[in-house]
Design an enzyme around this catalytic site. Structure first.
Site, PDB file in Angstrom:
ATOM      1  N   CYS A   1       0.836  -1.203   0.000  1.00  0.00           N
ATOM      2  CA  CYS A   1       0.000   0.000   0.000  1.00  0.00           C
ATOM      3  C   CYS A   1       0.874   1.257   0.000  1.00  0.00           C
ATOM      4  CB  CYS A   1      -0.973  -0.038   1.184  1.00  0.00           C
ATOM      5  SG  CYS A   1      -2.352   1.106   1.024  1.00  0.00           S
TER       6      CYS A   1
ATOM      7  N   ILE B   1      -1.045 -16.671  31.795  1.00  0.00           N
ATOM      8  CA  ILE B   1      -0.103 -17.417  30.956  1.00  0.00           C
ATOM      9  C   ILE B   1       1.228 -16.690  30.790  1.00  0.00           C
ATOM     10  CG2 ILE B   1      -1.018 -16.488  28.782  1.00  0.00           C
ATOM     11  CD1 ILE B   1      -0.464 -19.362  27.638  1.00  0.00           C
TER      12      ILE B   1
ATOM     13  N   HIS C   1      -3.733  -5.130   0.557  1.00  0.00           N
ATOM     14  CA  HIS C   1      -3.205  -5.652   1.825  1.00  0.00           C
ATOM     15  C   HIS C   1      -3.221  -7.178   1.790  1.00  0.00           C
ATOM     16  CE1 HIS C   1      -2.748  -1.886   4.046  1.00  0.00           C
ATOM     17  NE2 HIS C   1      -3.765  -1.468   3.325  1.00  0.00           N
TER      18      HIS C   1
ATOM     19  N   SER D   1       3.013 -14.535  32.866  1.00  0.00           N
ATOM     20  CA  SER D   1       3.933 -14.662  34.001  1.00  0.00           C
ATOM     21  C   SER D   1       4.301 -16.122  34.246  1.00  0.00           C
ATOM     22  CB  SER D   1       3.332 -14.038  35.267  1.00  0.00           C
ATOM     23  OG  SER D   1       2.139 -14.686  35.653  1.00  0.00           O
TER      24      SER D   1
ATOM     25  N   GLU E   1      -1.802  -9.076   3.861  1.00  0.00           N
ATOM     26  CA  GLU E   1      -1.695  -9.623   5.207  1.00  0.00           C
ATOM     27  C   GLU E   1      -3.043  -9.888   5.866  1.00  0.00           C
ATOM     28  OE1 GLU E   1      -1.488  -5.108   5.765  1.00  0.00           O
ATOM     29  OE2 GLU E   1      -0.976  -6.600   4.245  1.00  0.00           O
TER      30      GLU E   1
END
EC number: 6.3.5.2
Length: 510
Positions: free
Chosen positions: A82, A226, A169, A228, A171
């Site tokens: 883009c 999850i 785009h 820590s 992605e």
């Protein structure tokens, strides 16, 4: 250990992180850097390929993001997306103009000149457009890749220099063959080897921590979440018993959460764990407080005080372990951090603590942390645990926090989770929780009038929390949830489902 690196130069586009994540999905390591990185710094990083992101600016707008033309002379493949394509065209001698027809949404791309980027992709390709400016003339040495109805040059390429640009785009999921095209760029054009895995990441990270921290003490503030948990396990693999985890129960956890966390760490992982029940201390501080920001501030400050008290009891601590993610690094505008760095006043911790940071997750996105957790053998219950905010239930009890309200909310949350696990939907949802508003409603229970709280259910799906869409339950499931909550939770007589996406709403209510 050296690894192949792809760099995404961020021109302010909303999809910059998504580009990086899509690249990593192909087992290629990728980092995001600001568009104005110096050419010398870029050369030092020695990337195998560069991607220029999209952005909201016009290439002719005063003060719009620019880049050094030397990037195109380094001799490595470059993909412009883009705005990135428009800038590539302008810098290399092409012509970019403001389009009379802006193009937003789906478009059909007709590939005119097949090339390495479009290999294996059909000629008529559905793509996602979001642009105003357009390339009117390609630079010398470039060919037109293809066109859409409103954009005569929807892609361009210079095969001799491995320079490629797409106006769409690739992605986003709305470009169905976009991932295939990105794969072509990484492997057909950049000749990368797909050798970045979570297994190699664990090995590399543990070795790095060992080298710098072995024989010295570290503490980790454990939440049971999850991030820590995985951070603590990686550090334990490196320094063993020199790590102590401090788990502060602020009285705002979910039902039985403190017992589950203690059992997990003390019995299954055999990690040194200091458990502090400071629930009365926190609830006393929160008495009468209704403002959500004030709640957060009080909880944060009190946590720091409790954590500091416990860390001092351990003595001679050198490191603080944090579950910082790559999204935090990108948002802060800093370059990618090393796993270990010197830092003072961490998260408000007093300067006199003089701790260095260990951040074993600061190169990972949230979904990659889950992959590491699976590699480490964590149970599915932990790996797929729904995100839980630091202030806990304090921001899900709207208004003043009382023990009665917390008990009602805990029970409602447990009932909803239990029902959705029974029918196999719990793990299909990215985040799920209940909210207790600061109002009561009239109802009828048995033959008597009731005046009790409503419970609000929030369930969303998301990739990274930046945007989210409400989960589509069937009417039968909603009815089952409503019946169980109203019948099983004392003090509740109404059940409400929030069907607002983010944006315009946030995921949490406070």
């Amino acid at each position: 250990m050296s690894r192949e690196l792809v760099i995404v130069l961020d021109f302010g586009g909303q999809y910059s992180r998504l580009i990086a994540r899509r690249i990593r999905e192909h087992n290629v390591y990728c980092e995001i850097y600001p568009y104005n990185i110096s050419i010398n710094k870029l050369k030092q990083l020695s990337p195998a390929a560069i991607v220029l992101s999209g952005g909201p600016s016009s290439v002719y707008q005063e003060g719009s993001p620019d880049l050094d033309t030397e990037i195109f002379e380094i001799g490595i493949p470059v993909l412009g997306i883009c705005y990135g394509m428009q800038l590539m065209a302008k810098k290399l001698g092409g012509t970019v103009t403001g389009s009379t027809k802006r193009e937003y949404g789906k478009a059909l791309l007709e590939i005119e000149n097949p090339n390495l980027l479009t290999e294996g992709v059909s000629s008529d390709l559905l793509v996602w457009m979001s642009h105003g400016d357009s390339v009117e003339q390609v630079p010398p040495g470039f060919k037109v890749m293809g066109k859409t109805e409103n954009t005569p040059i929807a892609g361009l390429f210079n095969p001799d220099k491995n320079l490629y640009g797409v106006q769409f785009h690739l992605e986003v999921m709305h470009t169905p063959k976009g991932r295939e095209m990105l794969k072509n760029f990484l492997f057909n054009i950049a000749d990368l080897s797909a050798d970045w895995t979570m297994g190699s990441y664990i090995e590399e990270t543990v070795e790095q921590i060992k080298t710098e921290a072995q024989g010295r003490k570290a503490v980790c503030g454990l939440s049971g979440g999850i991030d820590s948990t995985v951070a603590a396990l990686l550090v334990q693999k490196a320094i063993g018993d020199d790590l102590t985890c401090i788990f502060v129960n602020h009285g705002l956890l979910r039902k039985n959460e403190q017992d589950q966390v203690r059992e997990l760490f003390e019995q299954e992982f055999d990690i040194n764990l200091v458990y502090v029940d400071a629930s009365d201390r926190f609830l006393n501080k929160l008495q009468g407080v209704t403002d959500p920001e004030q709640k957060r501030k009080i909880i944060g400050e009190e946590f720091i005080r409790v954590f500091e008290e416990e860390a001092r009891k351990i003595g001679d601590v050198d490191f603080l372990v944090q579950g910082t993610l790559y999204t935090d690094v990108v948002e802060s505008g800093t370059e990618t951090a090393s796993v270990i760095k010197s830092h003072h006043n961490v998260g408000g911790l007093p300067e006199k603590m003089d701790l260095s940071l260990i951040e074993p997750l600061n190169s990972l996105f949230k979904d990659e942390v889950r992959q590491v957790a699976r590699e480490l053998g964590l149970h599915r219950e932990i790996v797929e645990r729904h995100p839980f905010p630091g202030p806990g239930l304090a921001i899900r009890v709207l208004g003043e926090i009382t023990k009665e309200k917390l008990d009602i909310l805990r029970e409602a949350d447990a009932v909803v989770s239990d029902e959705l696990k029974k029918i196999g939907l719990y793990h299909d949802i990215w985040q799920l929780f209940t909210v207790l508003p600061d109002i009561k409603t009239v109802g009828v229970k048995g033959d008597e009038r009731s005046y009790d709280y409503p419970i609000i259910l929030r369930a969303v799906n998301s990739e990274d929390g930046m945007t989210a869409d409400w989960y589509r339950f069937s009417n039968d499931v909603l009815e089952r949830l409503s019946n169980r909550v109203v019948n099983e939770v004392d003090g509740v007589n109404r059940f409400i489902y929030d069907i607002t996406s983010k944006p315009p709403a946030t995921i949490e209510w406070e």
